[in-house]
Enzyme design. Structure first.
Site, PDB file in Angstrom:
ATOM      1  N   LYS A 143       3.227  25.499 -30.272  1.00  0.00           N
ATOM      2  CA  LYS A 143       2.559  25.890 -28.966  1.00  0.00           C
ATOM      3  C   LYS A 143       3.252  26.859 -28.189  1.00  0.00           C
ATOM      4  CE  LYS A 143       0.402  21.082 -29.427  1.00  0.00           C
ATOM      5  NZ  LYS A 143      -0.998  21.168 -29.280  1.00  0.00           N
ATOM      6  N   ASP A 161       9.445  15.611 -33.356  1.00  0.00           N
ATOM      7  CA  ASP A 161       8.058  16.708 -33.227  1.00  0.00           C
ATOM      8  C   ASP A 161       8.098  17.171 -31.805  1.00  0.00           C
ATOM      9  OD1 ASP A 161       4.754  16.357 -34.576  1.00  0.00           O
ATOM     10  OD2 ASP A 161       6.048  17.777 -33.405  1.00  0.00           O
ATOM     11  N   TYR A 221       0.945  11.819 -33.385  1.00  0.00           N
ATOM     12  CA  TYR A 221       0.308  12.838 -34.204  1.00  0.00           C
ATOM     13  C   TYR A 221       1.178  13.931 -34.661  1.00  0.00           C
ATOM     14  CZ  TYR A 221      -3.209  16.417 -35.698  1.00  0.00           C
ATOM     15  OH  TYR A 221      -3.841  17.387 -36.469  1.00  0.00           O
TER      16      TYR A 221
HETATM   17  P1  KE4 Z   1      -1.246  22.025 -34.722  1.00  0.00           P
HETATM   18  O1  KE4 Z   1      -1.239  22.275 -36.419  1.00  0.00           O
HETATM   19  O2  KE4 Z   1      -2.337  21.833 -34.175  1.00  0.00           O
HETATM   20  O3  KE4 Z   1      -0.682  23.627 -34.218  1.00  0.00           O
HETATM   21  O4  KE4 Z   1      -0.026  21.317 -34.478  1.00  0.00           O
HETATM   22  C1  KE4 Z   1      -0.174  20.015 -34.707  1.00  0.00           C
HETATM   23  C2  KE4 Z   1       0.484  19.290 -34.075  1.00  0.00           C
HETATM   24  C3  KE4 Z   1       1.765  18.353 -34.500  1.00  0.00           C
HETATM   25  N1  KE4 Z   1       2.776  17.881 -33.653  1.00  0.00           N
HETATM   26  C4  KE4 Z   1       2.277  17.400 -32.189  1.00  0.00           C
HETATM   27  C5  KE4 Z   1       3.012  16.528 -31.481  1.00  0.00           C
HETATM   28  C6  KE4 Z   1       0.975  17.766 -31.914  1.00  0.00           C
HETATM   29  O5  KE4 Z   1       0.490  17.618 -30.685  1.00  0.00           O
HETATM   30  C7  KE4 Z   1       0.082  18.841 -32.577  1.00  0.00           C
HETATM   31  C8  KE4 Z   1      -1.328  19.203 -32.246  1.00  0.00           C
HETATM   32  N2  KE4 Z   1      -1.735  18.871 -31.028  1.00  0.00           N
HETATM   33  C9  KE4 Z   1      -3.045  18.535 -30.781  1.00  0.00           C
HETATM   34  C10 KE4 Z   1      -3.318  18.024 -29.409  1.00  0.00           C
HETATM   35  N3  KE4 Z   1      -3.068  16.654 -29.431  1.00  0.00           N
HETATM   36  C11 KE4 Z   1      -3.667  19.913 -30.712  1.00  0.00           C
HETATM   37  C12 KE4 Z   1      -4.934  20.024 -30.332  1.00  0.00           C
HETATM   38  C13 KE4 Z   1      -6.245  20.078 -31.665  1.00  0.00           C
HETATM   39  O6  KE4 Z   1      -5.717  19.371 -32.723  1.00  0.00           O
HETATM   40  O7  KE4 Z   1      -7.135  20.774 -31.518  1.00  0.00           O
END
Ligand code: KE4
Length: 431
Positions: A271, A238, A143
């Site tokens: 993060k 990523d 993701y």
């Molecule tokens: P954000 O847009 O949520 O800050 O980041 C997206 C993203 C991009 N790349 C990776 C590898 C990520 O894990 C994420 C976001 N991770 C999720 C948890 N699997 C955030 C939690 C959520 O969606 O509420």
């Protein structure tokens, strides 16, 4: 006794879709009522009923120091007094950029943004702009945020381009996105043979935390690097989740130990570098990054990019995790958790496999660690859900979905780990 979590959830659902501002928080995968956090401190948070939990989500990775770290809190309070946002450059953005580049030598320049999605989306546009190509490769189970071109599931087979995973994403937006199987070298080689010269980039989670915890094998990662170089595609790491979470040098420093000189071309971060505030970034070599506006033709912008309060939070966090001994202690704590859970599961005869790196861990109710999405999804979902709720009832909060990773902070004590393992042992017995 009234359940304030339930009350709040019902009230929230009247004004916010699903009662949450991000779907995974709604407990749809595991069932039950989400816990509304009242406050958090160290390794813990307290829900709306005042119940305490040991927190293994930590905001899905950012809270590597634990909640309310004194040094970070002081830095944020001080920054807030100097102003919340200016829409103009500040010295602290330079300091944070310099701190990030210090620990991630594959990057010569970095652009700060406000979310991982924004960073991934911008990195993708940059890769396409820098190469003049449109096609991209991503992997099933990874993701990269919710940008349209990345919300894609595998097509009907190799070399067929992906289909949208979400309504509202027109097929033409994902027609250039090829979805392959993680850790599948023959398929990767075939895809490059077919499309290599049209590929702008290959985007990958080096340790796939969105499949819980699946490592790219070293041979697979080596082939990703070699094929990108051979065909002139950019390797985009990523590291939104793994960045400054699995090692101070992020996951790329872990692979560089096995693959001499290994470097991705573009790195996406988030993060931890924001310490819990809205801050993410993407970076790479100067020649690529200077393709970005205002120095180049690839447009990218943001009102709150490099926000002065968020940069204070991120900078203070990076300063703490750069201190001597931090990573040995954090890694040992995470390893202690994983070993304890594995022993408890074995004692109860529950199929279990687990892995960890730095402050990130994952486990599966499977006898062996899965190496791709299809294998991860053979997990016994109802059994995981019973484990999730059994732990939750005992005040242990893990991810409410079997395909999500877990996170240990510097605030988690050996006592917290022992209590967690004891809680799991009790649940494993009746799983
Ligand atoms: P954000 O847009 O949520 O800050 O980041 C997206 C993203 C991009 N790349 C990776 C590898 C990520 O894990 C994420 C976001 N991770 C999720 C948890 N699997 C955030 C939690 C959520 O969606 O509420």
């Amino acid at each position: 006794m009234t359940d304030r979590n339930q009350e709040l959830f019902e009230r929230a659902a009247r004004v916010i879709p699903g009662g949450v501002n991000s779907p995974v928080r709604a407990f749809r995968a595991v069932g039950g009522t989400p816990r509304f956090v009242q406050r958090a401190q160290g390794a813990y948070f307290w829900d709306a009923n005042g119940k305490k939990y040991i927190d293994y989500i930590g905001s899905w990775g950012p809270m590597i120091l634990g909640h309310g770290n004194a040094a970070v809190l002081e830095a944020v309070q001080k920054a807030a007094l100097d102003g919340f946002s200016f829409g103009a450059p500040t010295e602290r953005e330079i300091e944070l950029a310099e701190a990030i580049l210090t620990h991630v030598p594959s990057m010569e320049m970095v652009r700060l943004v406000s979310s991982g999605t924004e960073a991934g989306m911008s990195a993708l546009r940059l890769a396409r702009g820098a190469t003049g190509r449109s096609k991209i490769i991503k992997f099933e189970g990874c993701y990269h945020g919710h940008a349209d071109a990345l919300l894609v599931k595998a097509g009907s087979g190799l070399a067929t381009f992906g289909n949208p995973t979400s309504a509202g994403v027109p097929p033409e937006v994902v027609q250039h996105t090829l979805v392959l199987e993680y850790n599948n070298i023959p398929q990767l080689e075939e895809a490059f043979a077919l499309h290599g010269k049209e590929l702008a980039c290959l985007m990958i989670e080096p340790i796939a935390g969105n499949m819980n915890f699946v490592r790219a094998s070293v041979p697979f990662m080596q082939r990703c690097r070699e094929l990108c170089t051979q065909y002139g595609a950019l390797l985009v790491f990523d590291e939104v989740m793994t960045g400054f979470r699995v090692a101070l040098g992020s996951a790329q420093s872990v692979y560089a130990k096995s693959i001499p000189g290994f470097k991705p071309d573009i790195t996406v971060l988030g993060k931890v570098i924001g310490g819990g505030m809205p801050l993410a970034a993407f970076g790479g070599p100067r020649a690529i990054m200077e393709q970005l506006a205002p120095t180049g033709p690839v447009y990218q912008a943001g009102t709150l990019s490099g926000n002065p309060v968020a940069t204070a939070c991120g900078l203070a966090t990076l300063k703490e995790i750069s201190k001597p001994g931090f990573w040995d202690a954090l890694s040992a704590r995470t390893r202690s958790l994983v070993d304890g859970l594995s022993a408890a599961a074995a004692h109860a005869g529950v199929p279990f496999s687990a892995d960890c790196q730095g402050g990130m861990f994952g486990f599966f109710l499977l006898p062996e660690l899965p190496h791709n999405y299809a294998k991860v999804m053979t997990s016994d979902s109802p059994r995981f859900n019973r484990l999730f709720h059994g732990l939750l009832d005992q005040g242990v909060y893990i991810a409410p979905a079997l395909y999500e990773a877990g996170f240990v902070s510097a605030a988690h004590s050996e006592t917290d780990i022992a209590e967690t393992v004891a809680a799991a042992a009790a649940v494993f017995k009746q799983l």
